[in-house]
Write a protein that holds these residues in place. Structure first.
Motif, PDB file in Angstrom:
ATOM      1  N   ARG A   1       0.839  -1.202   0.000  1.00 27.18           N
ATOM      2  CA  ARG A   1       0.000   0.000   0.000  1.00 27.18           C
ATOM      3  C   ARG A   1       0.871   1.247   0.000  1.00 27.18           C
ATOM      4  O   ARG A   1       1.962   1.263   0.574  1.00 27.18           O
ATOM      5  CB  ARG A   1      -0.877  -0.038   1.256  1.00 27.18           C
ATOM      6  N   VAL A   2       0.377   2.279  -0.647  1.00 30.56           N
ATOM      7  CA  VAL A   2       0.954   3.617  -0.514  1.00 30.56           C
ATOM      8  C   VAL A   2      -0.139   4.483   0.097  1.00 30.56           C
ATOM      9  O   VAL A   2      -1.154   4.752  -0.548  1.00 30.56           O
ATOM     10  CB  VAL A   2       1.406   4.195  -1.864  1.00 30.56           C
ATOM     11  N   PRO A   3      -0.001   4.896   1.346  1.00 27.79           N
ATOM     12  CA  PRO A   3      -1.065   5.669   1.999  1.00 27.79           C
ATOM     13  C   PRO A   3      -1.340   6.989   1.280  1.00 27.79           C
ATOM     14  O   PRO A   3      -0.440   7.581   0.668  1.00 27.79           O
ATOM     15  CB  PRO A   3      -0.521   5.919   3.409  1.00 27.79           C
ATOM     16  N   ALA A   4      -2.567   7.456   1.367  1.00 32.14           N
ATOM     17  CA  ALA A   4      -2.953   8.709   0.716  1.00 32.14           C
ATOM     18  C   ALA A   4      -2.146   9.890   1.242  1.00 32.14           C
ATOM     19  O   ALA A   4      -1.970  10.891   0.541  1.00 32.14           O
ATOM     20  CB  ALA A   4      -4.446   8.948   0.918  1.00 32.14           C
ATOM     21  N   ARG A   5      -1.639   9.796   2.466  1.00 34.76           N
ATOM     22  CA  ARG A   5      -0.866  10.893   3.061  1.00 34.76           C
ATOM     23  C   ARG A   5       0.549  10.995   2.491  1.00 34.76           C
ATOM     24  O   ARG A   5       1.225  12.014   2.680  1.00 34.76           O
ATOM     25  CB  ARG A   5      -0.791  10.708   4.570  1.00 34.76           C
ATOM     26  N   ASP A   6       1.002   9.935   1.786  1.00 33.80           N
ATOM     27  CA  ASP A   6       2.374   9.930   1.260  1.00 33.80           C
ATOM     28  C   ASP A   6       2.398  10.582  -0.122  1.00 33.80           C
ATOM     29  O   ASP A   6       2.496   9.920  -1.168  1.00 33.80           O
ATOM     30  CB  ASP A   6       2.895   8.494   1.198  1.00 33.80           C
ATOM     31  N   GLY A   7       2.295  11.900  -0.116  1.00 33.31           N
ATOM     32  CA  GLY A   7       2.222  12.640  -1.370  1.00 33.31           C
ATOM     33  C   GLY A   7       3.449  12.483  -2.235  1.00 33.31           C
ATOM     34  O   GLY A   7       3.359  12.470  -3.469  1.00 33.31           O
ATOM     35  N   GLN A   8       4.628  12.358  -1.613  1.00 35.08           N
ATOM     36  CA  GLN A   8       5.861  12.232  -2.397  1.00 35.08           C
ATOM     37  C   GLN A   8       5.867  10.942  -3.213  1.00 35.08           C
ATOM     38  O   GLN A   8       6.201  10.957  -4.408  1.00 35.08           O
ATOM     39  CB  GLN A   8       7.067  12.271  -1.469  1.00 35.08           C
ATOM     40  N   THR A   9       5.496   9.827  -2.587  1.00 35.66           N
ATOM     41  CA  THR A   9       5.500   8.556  -3.310  1.00 35.66           C
ATOM     42  C   THR A   9       4.403   8.522  -4.361  1.00 35.66           C
ATOM     43  O   THR A   9       4.615   8.030  -5.478  1.00 35.66           O
ATOM     44  CB  THR A   9       5.344   7.381  -2.332  1.00 35.66           C
ATOM     45  N   LEU A  10       3.232   9.062  -4.031  1.00 40.45           N
ATOM     46  CA  LEU A  10       2.143   9.093  -5.016  1.00 40.45           C
ATOM     47  C   LEU A  10       2.520   9.959  -6.210  1.00 40.45           C
ATOM     48  O   LEU A  10       2.233   9.603  -7.364  1.00 40.45           O
ATOM     49  CB  LEU A  10       0.861   9.605  -4.368  1.00 40.45           C
ATOM     50  N   ALA A  11       3.180  11.082  -5.961  1.00 39.98           N
ATOM     51  CA  ALA A  11       3.628  11.934  -7.072  1.00 39.98           C
ATOM     52  C   ALA A  11       4.645  11.201  -7.936  1.00 39.98           C
ATOM     53  O   ALA A  11       4.651  11.329  -9.171  1.00 39.98           O
ATOM     54  CB  ALA A  11       4.220  13.232  -6.526  1.00 39.98           C
ATOM     55  N   HIS A  12       5.514  10.427  -7.303  1.00 39.51           N
ATOM     56  CA  HIS A  12       6.490   9.618  -8.047  1.00 39.51           C
ATOM     57  C   HIS A  12       5.779   8.602  -8.938  1.00 39.51           C
ATOM     58  O   HIS A  12       6.138   8.434 -10.114  1.00 39.51           O
ATOM     59  CB  HIS A  12       7.415   8.910  -7.059  1.00 39.51           C
ATOM     60  N   LEU A  13       4.751   7.944  -8.398  1.00 41.32           N
ATOM     61  CA  LEU A  13       4.029   6.939  -9.176  1.00 41.32           C
ATOM     62  C   LEU A  13       3.291   7.568 -10.352  1.00 41.32           C
ATOM     63  O   LEU A  13       3.215   6.964 -11.433  1.00 41.32           O
ATOM     64  CB  LEU A  13       3.035   6.192  -8.277  1.00 41.32           C
ATOM     65  N   MET A  14       2.732   8.747 -10.159  1.00 40.59           N
ATOM     66  CA  MET A  14       1.877   9.355 -11.189  1.00 40.59           C
ATOM     67  C   MET A  14       2.597  10.415 -12.015  1.00 40.59           C
ATOM     68  O   MET A  14       1.953  11.233 -12.681  1.00 40.59           O
ATOM     69  CB  MET A  14       0.623   9.929 -10.533  1.00 40.59           C
ATOM     70  N   ASN A  15       3.908  10.403 -11.991  1.00 38.29           N
ATOM     71  CA  ASN A  15       4.692  11.290 -12.846  1.00 38.29           C
ATOM     72  C   ASN A  15       4.409  10.957 -14.307  1.00 38.29           C
ATOM     73  O   ASN A  15       4.631   9.831 -14.749  1.00 38.29           O
ATOM     74  CB  ASN A  15       6.181  11.112 -12.543  1.00 38.29           C
ATOM     75  N   MET A  16       3.913  11.907 -15.068  1.00 35.95           N
ATOM     76  CA  MET A  16       3.514  11.643 -16.453  1.00 35.95           C
ATOM     77  C   MET A  16       4.694  11.564 -17.419  1.00 35.95           C
ATOM     78  O   MET A  16       4.530  11.128 -18.554  1.00 35.95           O
ATOM     79  CB  MET A  16       2.543  12.726 -16.927  1.00 35.95           C
ATOM     80  N   ASP A  17       5.852  11.980 -16.982  1.00 40.28           N
ATOM     81  CA  ASP A  17       6.999  12.042 -17.902  1.00 40.28           C
ATOM     82  C   ASP A  17       8.055  10.980 -17.652  1.00 40.28           C
ATOM     83  O   ASP A  17       9.041  10.903 -18.379  1.00 40.28           O
ATOM     84  CB  ASP A  17       7.632  13.433 -17.827  1.00 40.28           C
ATOM     85  N   ARG A  18       7.852  10.155 -16.618  1.00 38.07           N
ATOM     86  CA  ARG A  18       8.807   9.076 -16.367  1.00 38.07           C
ATOM     87  C   ARG A  18       8.095   7.935 -15.647  1.00 38.07           C
ATOM     88  O   ARG A  18       7.481   8.138 -14.605  1.00 38.07           O
ATOM     89  CB  ARG A  18       9.971   9.573 -15.520  1.00 38.07           C
ATOM     90  N   THR A  19       8.194   6.748 -16.213  1.00 36.44           N
ATOM     91  CA  THR A  19       7.521   5.618 -15.595  1.00 36.44           C
ATOM     92  C   THR A  19       8.180   5.266 -14.267  1.00 36.44           C
ATOM     93  O   THR A  19       9.410   5.296 -14.138  1.00 36.44           O
ATOM     94  CB  THR A  19       7.519   4.388 -16.512  1.00 36.44           C
ATOM     95  N   PRO A  20       7.376   4.904 -13.254  1.00 38.24           N
ATOM     96  CA  PRO A  20       7.967   4.433 -12.001  1.00 38.24           C
ATOM     97  C   PRO A  20       8.350   2.959 -12.047  1.00 38.24           C
ATOM     98  O   PRO A  20       8.971   2.456 -11.110  1.00 38.24           O
ATOM     99  CB  PRO A  20       6.840   4.669 -10.995  1.00 38.24           C
ATOM    100  N   VAL A  21       7.954   2.258 -13.111  1.00 39.60           N
ATOM    101  CA  VAL A  21       8.256   0.830 -13.204  1.00 39.60           C
ATOM    102  C   VAL A  21       9.773   0.642 -13.203  1.00 39.60           C
ATOM    103  O   VAL A  21      10.497   1.267 -13.987  1.00 39.60           O
ATOM    104  CB  VAL A  21       7.621   0.220 -14.469  1.00 39.60           C
ATOM    105  N   GLY A  22      10.243  -0.199 -12.311  1.00 38.64           N
ATOM    106  CA  GLY A  22      11.673  -0.443 -12.172  1.00 38.64           C
ATOM    107  C   GLY A  22      12.332   0.397 -11.107  1.00 38.64           C
ATOM    108  O   GLY A  22      13.476   0.114 -10.710  1.00 38.64           O
TER     109      GLY A  22
END
Length: 508
Positions: free
Chosen positions: A469-490
């Motif tokens: 899980r990534v908690p809703a309060r973890d804005g930094q990790t959520l922003a990393h996951l939803m970065n439109m210009d670089r995939t978080p995969v890997g």
């Protein structure tokens, strides 16, 4: 497997298709699924120009989810006044209409029957409106004692259920993220491809009189979150997922070439069933080897290409018309690549599960109706590709106005070919720690467009697979996951166990 030519009474042809769309102003006047089936079958008979319903010997009904019946095959047979030797009400599966058409054609080829019907209907739109309004519908009594069909959570690991990734809308995003990363796309590029593809589906729905949403949507309208187009599970908005709140029925009538000719049906209205293929992935998606392709999908589509290839030219261009199942964008995006088709592909003759509508398991019944009309209008060779579950069950069928080059094969499975390409499956763990890398992910939203939590599928330092899980309060990790210009995969991060025992992941 070798086949030999068959006489005309063993050559299956589609002779009639029928559809009905019910939009009742008065909720109580809405038609129940059985009534929609009867009307669709009558329309299919009228479309054929001959009398067939009384002669049905093989009847397949696509599974209902909007209403539950005691023995629906018997009830429909009673309404039609028939007693078919084969009367089947099948399990849940979006590929099932294609499978039933294929199996009905095989029965005719074996001489087991001479007239077959495949039909499906749903009235989820009316059922939902009635429930919200507190209205009791005057339908056949709901069969509360009939077990609910197995779906989603019944096949998944407890941790997937705990984290909310046991429904199609939250599982398909794993394929969306993994495929786009594998293809070298940024999330922005992947989203743009999805928007263009879905806009193409909407164009066809806008011209289909049986579609639920008959208007064109631009790619930007489809992919941009708004109050009316909320995010459901990243990256999917409401206009990127199937729309089940519709009321629709569809039916297809099949007979032998000899019987069709004896009934005086014009040759150009007869659609031949050349054959097809089927294969499956494991029902539990967490025991698959990866999420950037489906070995079952690949095997099924390649078998269809071989069936439709001309003079050894095996590629997607062998088909003049195609229907690529479209519950979520990743499915036709994977399929068109396997078929060797470009981004400008015309993926549908129907309009897609978002815009035409998704009468749950029976969309492909309507796709078969649309394909028959398309082939009758002059298209040479058609491909129907359906899938069900979570990229789980796959079936393709090849149709044509022209007779097939060989008799219909009885063996449809290409499971061995799919399994041959399957790699090692990582162990799934619920206890782990330390550094781990993203295999795929999604972010789940509530109805108020607020993030509930993110879910990452990970590979641990021991090469095991885990969900976190990534908690809703973890804005930094959520922003990393939803970065439109670089995939978080890997990308790598830290895996820890939360107070409730659920693993949590944060970028690091």
């Amino acid at each position: 497997m070798t086949t030999s030519p068959l006489p005309e009474d063993r050559i299956p042809v589609i002779v009639g298709v029928g559809e009905i769309v019910d939009r009742p102003k008065d909720i109580a006047a809405g038609l129940e699924p059985l009534a929609l089936l009867v009307e669709a079958l009558k329309r299919a008979e009228a479309d054929s120009g001959a009398q067939w319903l009384a002669e049905i010997q093989s009847l397949d009904i696509v599974n209902f989810l909007s209403w539950r019946y005691q023995d629906p095959a018997r009830q429909l047979s009673d309404r039609l006044g028939i007693k078919p030797a084969h009367a089947y009400y099948g399990p849940v599966g979006g590929e099932s209409p294609i499978r039933y058409l294929h199996e009905a054609a095989q029965r005719i080829a074996r001489g087991e029957c001479s007239v077959a019907a495949v039909c499906g209907a749903e009235a989820q739109g009316t059922a939902t409106r009635a429930e919200r309004a507190g209205i009791a519908l005057p339908w056949t009594p709901f069969a509360h004692d009939v077990p609910e069909p197995k779906r989603g959570a019944a096949f998944q690991k407890p941790m997937a259920v705990t984290l909310g990734v046991f429904r199609p809308v939250t599982v398909y995003p794993f394929y969306e993220a993994a495929t786009s990363a594998h293809w070298g796309q940024t999330p922005r590029e992947a989203m743009a491809e999805s928007g263009r593809l879905w806009a193409t589906y909407s164009d066809v729905a806008a011209q289909n009189p049986n579609a639920w949403l008959k208007r064109h949507f631009t790619p930007e309208e489809i992919t941009t979150p708004t109050p009316d187009n909320r995010l459901i599970a990243w990256p999917y908005t409401k206009l990127m997922v199937a729309n089940p709140t519709v009321n629709m029925g569809g039916a297809v009538l099949i007979t032998s070439l000899a019987k069709a000719r004896a009934a005086g049906i014009a040759e150009h209205r007869l659609i031949h069933i050349w054959g097809g293929a089927s294969a499956e992935e494991p029902r539990d998606y967490l025991v698959r080897d990866q999420f950037f392709e489906s070995h079952a999908q690949n095997a099924v589509l390649k078998a269809a290409m071989e069936l439709g290839g001309d003079d050894g030219q095996v590629n997607g261009q062998a088909f003049d018309a195609i229907e690529l199942y479209s519950c979520f964008p990743c499915v036709p995006k994977m399929a068109r690549r396997t078929l060797g088709l470009g981004a400008d592909v015309q993926p549908t003759v129907t309009g897609g599960l978002t815009f035409f509508g998704a009468p749950l398991n029976t969309y492909m019944t309507h796709a078969a109706c649309a394909m028959v009309r398309k082939l009758r209008s002059g298209a040479g060779l058609g491909l129907l590709y359906g899938q069900g579950g979570f990229v789980t069950k796959h079936h393709a069928l090849v149709l044509s106005r022209q007779p097939p080059r060989a008799a219909l094969a009885q063996d449809t499975s290409v499971q061995a070919e799919a399994d041959r390409h399957r790699g090692p499956v990582p162990e799934f763990v619920t206890e782990a720690g330390g550094k781990s890398a993203v295999e795929s992910f999604t972010v789940i939203y509530g109805r108020n467009n607020e993030i509930e939590h993110g879910v990452v599928m990970l590979r641990t330092s021991d090469h095991a697979r885990a969900l976190a899980r990534v908690p809703a309060r973890d804005g930094q990790t959520l922003a990393h996951l939803m970065n439109m210009d670089r995939t978080p995969v890997g990308s790598s991060g830290d895996l820890v166990s939360a107070d409730d025992g659920v693993l949590e992941w944060r970028v690091g």
